[in-house]
Scaffold this motif. Structure first.
Motif, mmCIF file in Angstrom:
data_model
loop_
_atom_site.group_PDB
_atom_site.id
_atom_site.type_symbol
_atom_site.label_atom_id
_atom_site.label_comp_id
_atom_site.label_asym_id
_atom_site.label_seq_id
_atom_site.Cartn_x
_atom_site.Cartn_y
_atom_site.Cartn_z
ATOM 1 N N ALA A 8 38.047 40.332 39.105
ATOM 2 C CA ALA A 8 38.209 41.392 40.109
ATOM 3 C C ALA A 8 37.705 42.726 39.581
ATOM 4 O O ALA A 8 37.287 43.591 40.363
ATOM 5 N N VAL A 9 37.714 42.917 38.257
ATOM 6 C CA VAL A 9 37.261 44.191 37.697
ATOM 7 C C VAL A 9 35.795 44.451 38.003
ATOM 8 O O VAL A 9 35.358 45.614 38.002
ATOM 9 N N TYR A 10 35.020 43.395 38.286
ATOM 10 C CA TYR A 10 33.598 43.597 38.564
ATOM 11 C C TYR A 10 33.365 44.315 39.892
ATOM 12 O O TYR A 10 32.241 44.738 40.176
ATOM 13 N N ARG A 11 34.416 44.448 40.693
ATOM 14 C CA ARG A 11 34.264 45.205 41.927
ATOM 15 C C ARG A 11 34.151 46.707 41.668
ATOM 16 O O ARG A 11 33.709 47.459 42.540
ATOM 17 N N GLU B 14 41.709 45.834 38.064
ATOM 18 C CA GLU B 14 40.657 46.455 38.872
ATOM 19 C C GLU B 14 41.024 47.899 39.199
ATOM 20 O O GLU B 14 40.186 48.807 39.079
ATOM 21 N N GLU B 15 42.261 48.125 39.594
ATOM 22 C CA GLU B 15 42.654 49.490 39.947
ATOM 23 C C GLU B 15 42.761 50.373 38.701
ATOM 24 O O GLU B 15 42.460 51.568 38.755
ATOM 25 N N ASP C 217 43.652 41.768 39.653
ATOM 26 C CA ASP C 217 43.673 42.758 40.738
ATOM 27 C C ASP C 217 44.266 44.075 40.256
ATOM 28 O O ASP C 217 43.791 45.153 40.632
#
Length: 794
Positions: A437-440, A410-411, A407
């Motif tokens: 989560a990085v795929y978001r 991701e940011e 998470d």
């Protein structure tokens, strides 16, 4: 595959251009040979005598003329096209060539002012090469313009692609030598073109330099006929351009045409993708350069062929000080370059020699991408409070540490979307390691075919996955050394595949840190997960925690190893390593649900200390303990706390101190590592003479090696992995290796003076549980309920 309009230029060098190129090339050849041989008389202003020659002749001549040719022609196209370019010099010991060219272009003198571009500076340049107190015989950190250690055979092409990713205005030429072309890592790295975006990335121009031989044997690719080699390179997705010959004038003309054809081809590919939006995968050019090994050197020595054979690999004339014939032949060889035409009476290069050299930062030795710290920007790490897990009491909840880290990443990916200077690499394991989560916010880089069933594949993605740890490592090293940031996520057991690459990067950083002109680069950060204690389903083949041992053998000023015990400590450690410079950091953390022991504030303080007493888990009342239970790693921490819980219940009078170690280098003495703990601090934490039972994530003898100088080392007993692996249950793994809570309680009873008799019934009960466990797992296929359902209750 995109059928790009391929230009067919006819490069016609004027007589003046050809003469200038040849003059520069001859000057570079002269300087290369001079570095290998000459201790004095650099301009041959007097007859060559034995005392003018170095007493120990070291270096590699064979590859140097070909590298000089490439450098000369890169200068021509950089100047003519105003290119922003660097070059990766793959052949193992091409140091004299790259140093010679850097000196000719002036970047060497700017970096080392005493190496003036005149006769006095030339003398110093020659003397320092492969000489005590001087420079190595390969391209090294000391060489301006380099980001690649010349001895790293196998990695040049992956480094080149790493440098090109997210550098849309950069050309990265990459010279691949005969020997390197035979390595497994190099073979895999040819596939990097399936990950290179012609829109958001730069271009890589491989130059396969085949001079026919390695140290003592012919090279495989040089013995393939052109049509077979073409089939291989086309199969890799390249369009081959051939330059072959012995006559310098003909080779110059052919090389100029090949360079122009390749660069025009690259320009069309990029324009087609960037301006017309055509995104079919292109066929990128590759130059195949065939020139004789040791070209322009002695044709024969003592009646034996040298030029064009393996004998030209190192020092063609080896007895110059003792054999008058060799001395005469060396002088004839050096004078064949006509040094008086190349350098004036003061030893300065004549204008014709410098005609093709690019200006300023366009020079290969002065391009800031080859000193990436000059371009590095701070990585925007978001506040950890956004991602920290709440911890009301120790052990009251569970989280998957790497998913929590995902998470945060991701940011980081989102914050670097516009500047494109952060990448996550790994061998097909991003989702498996709970970082998906990085795929978001980004996809996986992919330039090949995409099927409807595929997920998260897209051109320009900043997650890099290929099932070659070598290629992942090479990509990331090239990316970091050109001024960007990244993280390498890998299964713990298989990161060993890049042991030698890690060695070389550590050596590079150690040397670079001692060069004031090299700006610090972002650290190489490994996240090792799917680790030994939770590979019970995959079995023995996936169980190996030894990478930590490998890293901790290396230069103390460069290496760091962290074993965070829970999610919040992983966040705190990741925040630290992602912001650090010039280190190789290893994080070992689990991806399975793990107890949360510390809140964020406690985790930050604990990670800053590197090791600390967990008072909430101890029963020594802040006084002197009877025994210390120490731990490093998430599973060992759980087993130690479970053992402390058992001792609290069944031996309540025993004073137990629990110590957790996050930073493994804290165990070293202060004089052995910058993070090392002073003796008085170590003794206060672990005591001077009380038993210490240490549960460690990896091989137990590492702890002994780190602590053998400590006063209480005779009282230290370490439990860890001892090659007892199989496909089994999670708890059976720790029990098989005697790291389980019951064995730790037995160790305490065995080692605390006077306790063995008083606690004999408890010890017997612990042994009985271990025995019962074996029958239970074979009948039920799961761990004992008291193990599977255990929680920290105090």
């Amino acid at each position: 595959m995109n059928k790009v309009r391929t230009p067919s230029p006819t490069t016609k060098l004027s007589s003046q251009e050809l003469a200038a190129l040849d003059a520069h090339w001859r000057a570079a050849n002269y300087l290369s040979a001079g570095q290998i041989y000459l201790l004095a008389n650099p301009l041959l202003t007097e007859p060559l005598r034995p005392e003018h020659v170095k007493p120990r002749l070291l270096g590699h001549w064979g590859t140097s003329p070909g590298l000089n040719l490439v450098y000369t022609h890169l200068n021509r196209v950089i100047t003519a096209r105003d290119l922003n370019a660097i070059c990766i010099w793959g052949p193992g010991h091409g140091g004299p060539a790259v140093v010679a060219n850097s000196w000719l272009e002036g970047s060497y003198t700017e970096t080392y002012p005493d190496m003036t571009r005149d006769g006095a500076g030339m003398a110093r340049l020659f003397r320092q090469f492969s000489f005590p107190g001087g420079i190595p015989s390969h391209v090294a950190p000391e060489t301006p313009g380099s980001i690649h250690e010349g001895g790293e055979l196998g990695y040049s092409l992956s480094h080149a692609y790493g440098a090109a990713f997210d550098n849309p205005g950069l050309l990265v030429a990459c010279v691949i030598g005969d020997g390197e072309a035979e390595t497994g890592p190099l073979a895999a790295s040819w596939h990097s073109n399936k990950f290179l975006s012609p829109v958001s990335d730069g271009a890589v121009l491989p130059i396969l330099h085949l001079n026919g031989y390695k140290i003592a044997n012919p090279s495989v690719l040089s013995r393939l006929p052109d049509h077979e080699l073409d089939e291989l390179l086309r199969g890799y997705g390249h369009h081959p351009l051939h330059v072959t010959g012995h006559d310098p004038a003909a080779v110059h003309r052919a090389m100029a045409q090949a360079m122009d054809t390749a660069l025009d081809h690259i320009a069309v590919i990029q324009a087609t993708a960037r301006d017309e939006g055509i995104r079919d995968r292109p066929r990128w050019p590759v130059i195949v350069l065939r020139t004789p090994k040791g070209w322009t050197g002695p044709a024969e020595v003592d009646g034996v062929p040298v030029e064009g054979t393996w004998r030209a690999h190192q020092v063609p004339l080896s007895e110059v000080r003792t054999n008058p014939g060799h001395l005469r032949q060396l002088e004839q060889w050096l004078r064949s370059y006509l040094p008086a035409e190349l350098f004036d009476e003061h030893g300065r290069p004549r204008p014709q020699v410098l005609t093709c050299i690019p200006p300023g930062r366009r020079r290969l030795g002065a391009n800031p991408h080859a000193n990436g710290g000059l371009l590095l920007r701070a990585l925007p790490i978001p506040p950890l409070e956004r991602y920290a897990v709440p911890v009301e009491r120790p052990g009251g909840s569970l989280h998957e540490p790497t998913r929590v880290l995902g998470d945060l990443l991701e940011e980081v990916m989102a914050a670097t979307a516009d500047r494109r200077d952060f990448r996550l690499v790994g061998p097909d394991e991003t989702a498996s390691n709970r970082l998906d989560a990085v795929y978001r916010v980004t996809d996986k880089a992919w330039e090949a075919e995409v099927l409807p069933t595929d997920e998260h594949l897209a051109p320009g993605g900043r997650v890099m996955e290929i099932l070659s740890e070598h290629t992942c490592e090479g990509w990331l090293e090239g990316y970091l050394l050109t001024g960007r940031h990244g993280l390498f996520s890998c299964y713990e057991a298989f990161v060993h595949i890049v042991d030698s690459m890690a060695n070389q990067h550590i050596k590079w950083l150690r040397t670079a840190r001692r060069l004031a002109w090299r700006a610090p680069v972002a650290s190489l950060n490994y996240l090792l997960t799917s680790h030994v204690w939770r590979q019970d389903h995959n079995g023995f083949s996936h169980q190996d925690p030894g990478f930590v041992d490998h890293i901790l053998n290396k230069s103390p000023e460069v290496v760091r190893v962290y074993l965070p015990p829970d999610a919040n400590t992983l966040l705190a450690c990741a925040d630290h390593v992602l912001c650090s410079r010039d280190y190789v950091n290893v994080l070992v953390a689990g991806k399975q649900p793990c107890f949360d022991w510390l809140d964020l504030e406690q985790a930050r303080a604990h990670c800053a200390r590197g090791a600390g007493i967990w008072e909430w888990a101890s029963t020594d009342g802040g006084g002197e303990p009877d025994v210390v239970l120490a731990c490093a790693g998430d599973v060992p921490t759980m087993e130690v706390l479970a053992a402390a819980d058992l001792l609290h219940r069944y031996a309540p009078d025993l004073r137990v101190r629990v110590v957790n170690v996050v930073d493994m280098t804290r165990l070293l003495p202060q004089g052995e590592h910058p993070h090392g703990m002073p003796d008085h601090e170590y003794d206060a934490m672990f005591t001077h003479d009380k038993p210490v039972i240490f549960a460690y994530h990896g091989y137990p003898w590492l702890i002994h090696r780190l602590t053998y100088r400590r006063a209480n080392h005779p009282h230290l007993h370490v439990r860890g992995y001892k090659e007892e692996g199989t496909t089994t249950t999670p708890f059976d793994m720790v029990l098989r290796n005697d790291l389980d809570r019951y064995r730790l309680v037995m160790d305490v009873i065995d080692r605390v003076p006077g306790l063995a008799v008083r606690a004999a019934p408890l010890r017997q009960a612990m042994a009985d549980v271990r025995f019962r466990h074996h029958g239970w797992i074979r009948e039920h296929g799961t761990d004992l309920p008291e193990v599977a359902d255990w929680t920290w209750s105090r």
